[in-house]
Design a protein around this motif. Sequence first.
Motif, PDB file in Angstrom:
ATOM      1  N   GLU A 812      -2.170   2.985   2.243  1.00 36.79           N
ATOM      2  CA  GLU A 812      -2.946   3.966   1.494  1.00 36.79           C
ATOM      3  C   GLU A 812      -4.202   3.325   0.906  1.00 36.79           C
ATOM      4  N   ILE A 813      -4.054   2.123   0.333  1.00 41.94           N
ATOM      5  CA  ILE A 813      -5.201   1.433  -0.249  1.00 41.94           C
ATOM      6  C   ILE A 813      -6.246   1.134   0.810  1.00 41.94           C
ATOM      7  N   VAL A 814      -5.793   0.598   1.947  1.00 39.27           N
ATOM      8  CA  VAL A 814      -6.736   0.226   3.002  1.00 39.27           C
ATOM      9  C   VAL A 814      -7.444   1.461   3.548  1.00 39.27           C
ATOM     10  N   VAL A 815      -6.705   2.522   3.789  1.00 37.16           N
ATOM     11  CA  VAL A 815      -7.306   3.742   4.344  1.00 37.16           C
ATOM     12  C   VAL A 815      -8.345   4.306   3.369  1.00 37.16           C
ATOM     13  N   GLU A 816      -7.993   4.396   2.097  1.00 32.55           N
ATOM     14  CA  GLU A 816      -8.932   4.951   1.129  1.00 32.55           C
ATOM     15  C   GLU A 816     -10.144   4.046   0.953  1.00 32.55           C
TER      16      GLU A 816
END
Length: 907
Positions: A812-816
């Motif tokens: 989630e962190i990487v995608v955002e």
Amino acid sequence: MKNVVQMNFGLLAAVLFSLVFFNSCTEENKFPYGIESPPVLSFDGFVYVNANGQKTSLGINGEGGRASEYPRMDASFTYNFYISEHEVSRAEYSALRRNAGAECSGVCNDKSPVTNVTYYDAVLFANAKSKAENLDTVYTYTKASFDAKGSCIDLDGLVFHEKVNGFRLPTEAEWVYVASQGWYPEKGWNNQNSHFEIQDVATSPANDLGVYDMAGNALEWVNDWLTFFSSSPVTNFVGGADGGSLGERVVKGGSFRDDPSQINTYGRGDIYTVSSSTKGHYLGFRLAIGPIPNAIWLDENGTAKESVVIPLLGIYETKHMTGSFQSKLVFRNDLTGNLAYIDYGNGINSVVEIKDTIQAYHPDVSPNGKLVAFCTGVEGVPGTSSIYVRNLDASGSGLVKLNVKSAAIPRWRVTDEGDTSIVYVSSAANNKEDADFAAMSTWQVPFAKGKFGTPQKLFDGAFHGGVSSDKKLAVTGSTLLRVRMSSGKDSVWYNGEQACNVSLANDGSNRTVFLDFGGKTGANYVGQSYNTHERLLVANEKGELVHSVAAPQGYTFDHTEWALGGSNLVVATLTNLNGAHQKIVLVDLSTDSIKTLVEGDELWHPCLWHSKNRYEGKTLDTDSAGVYYLTSASSGALDLRVKMERFWENRNEITAVALGSSRMMFALRDKEVKSHNMLNMAFSAGQMAGASYLFKNYILKHLKKLKVLVLELSPDLFWADANATWIDVIYNKVPGYMYDENHDFWVDSLPEHFLDVVKETPRPESALQLLYTLEDFSLPTGNWAAAVCIRDSNVLTYESPVFAENEHLLEEIVVEARQAGLKVVLAVLPQNPGYAKTGTFGIYGPRRSIAMELIEASKKFDAIVFDENKFGEHDYTDDMAYNADHLSGVGAKLFTHRLDSLLMTLE
């Protein structure tokens, strides 16, 4: 030969859970749940320890220990005591403290040591045991605070009464003496034989005294505050005088997850800093019983103290009374002749004593709170006196003397022109005779840049009780309440009756607080007679009595002074029936409430300074705004407290940010990064949950110039639970994050003065267990230590819901981040190269095969994997390491340089 006497206590009455909410002075004998008589419990299993005349050694000499474990110190005993055969079990704990936290982690049962308990929980259990045996309680306190799970996270006004014969935690010296009577860590429950699970008490071999589980099974609370050791021998050692800079406690003995080679008698801490509210699934305790005569404490510098000053009012309660976290209490320790102080702005009620050979009386804190003036003479006593000014720090640096014949009772004053000066008198002798008083005089001397200016005489007469800002009113006591009015004429108030301890308010009200000797005027005003100093009296600018407050039962007032900072508060000492100055109290004239600030043997001449709260109002609640650290939180909260201040201060310039645990915190020296304006927001135990919270709610919403996110990728931390690493230890322990959350993290605009408020919230400056400063975050050079694993790697599988949640958070962190147009670097930090020869990835596992799969799987993300570990095949040498999984400052320079070189290629 065994020296063992079994202590059979027989049948104990169970103490209701509600009893532990109060101290021995306020507890009530009522039984809950409709119980007419208490359930019956049995208790035995205490061992008599014949320690009188014996000694043990604490700490070590040579390499291999922490700073707080040096030097080796001999500790001897002049008393005997009892200690429990084994750690307190879950069954024993539950019997006295029903539903009081102590949640079970992993495999445990009624015979397992109770764990996941705070120091405060252990104290409350000890008190409950004492009451069950009809003994007095060893610990008293004024207020208890509990978390949602029923665990005690704070005891305001906690006092350890070492001479009371009741149940308590053993001291470190007692614990080490008992443990040393047959120290066999390889025979205890450790990571070689425990299957990484807590084991039933008394199932490993006992030592030569018949005591079980000293080495391994559960790490144990002992009674002591952590302090440095002394190079000189100490008798009846009971630990630190108070909590020092960070409120650290001593824990002993290792646990089921530790390698036997790492379990020793000199260790005093855990991986992370241990405070009184710390909990761990491997941390429990055992009890001792017996009074300690002639106890010796050590201050934070390792100096012996036969008496201690105990802070009793909590940080928040002090803030509520003064209106500001920025408060300082200064007073004279009459036993030593030195000044002592508490800096409440540090977030710790720690008493610091400034040691030298100068007798110090009547301290007064400068308007900015950074300096203290004092004199060598005392009110009511004739003779010459000198005035000094020094910095209000532990060493009392910057000492400077006013070069005049005699000067006494200094009071800081800001002139109408904005200059800082000190008002003083030529003598503070008795003022009863007119001629003697006229021979004295009042003076003012400028003070700037660490130097005194030229003194100027204000007027005849020694008005050491204070001079108003417009010089139209001056007051003094000892023996008469003399005043100088705006007309320039001297007068005597209070009908000429005896008065002393006079102080003029500094809030412009021109009120005068003083004490009398039970005179008629005071009795007529109060409506009843009273004895000397039993009433605090307040007169208005005309000398008319307008207020009175009675001293607590059994005490009288002395040394009354208005609190500095413009308030309705008066600080004073309380003397007991024998005349001992035992307490310093804060009197709120708005409510007539009296709160004890500190307690000790002879505490004189208090001065309480506090900054004016310029920011309280509709915009900001200064109880919560920017409060990212309190002592109830983990040490990681302190790291993050510093990082959050830097975040808000530099949010408009930051172009790169790093997130992760202490590995990243120590490995990346953000100030040395040349390619970006980097902020390293990693913090101790900062796992994926904390990183995700910071990234989504602060970093993405406020760092408008951000280009790069560096995120720690540590496979062993994928099994770190969010509650244990973020929610329960930081998020729920400090109000700052929830306050930001309730205001949508200030996405529209940051309130005026928000950063000023953040800077004024509590922040300790140093700590014994912290081997790094909060400015540098750099560890000293150690070595890679041993390649041990303190978790069972076989249970760290993909089926774990904790793993699934952390994997989801990472993605989630990487995608955002990528959606926001950021470059993402996933950094694998170096660990001991010896792990290359084991089946585990690192100190917390997992199996190497799983770690390889995780790192390989991370390559599917639109991110750059920066692997400096290479499964042990790296080139970070021994001198670049601090321990098995942290780089020293030397190693951090190499890691930072390599990361910086990578970031330069991303431009």
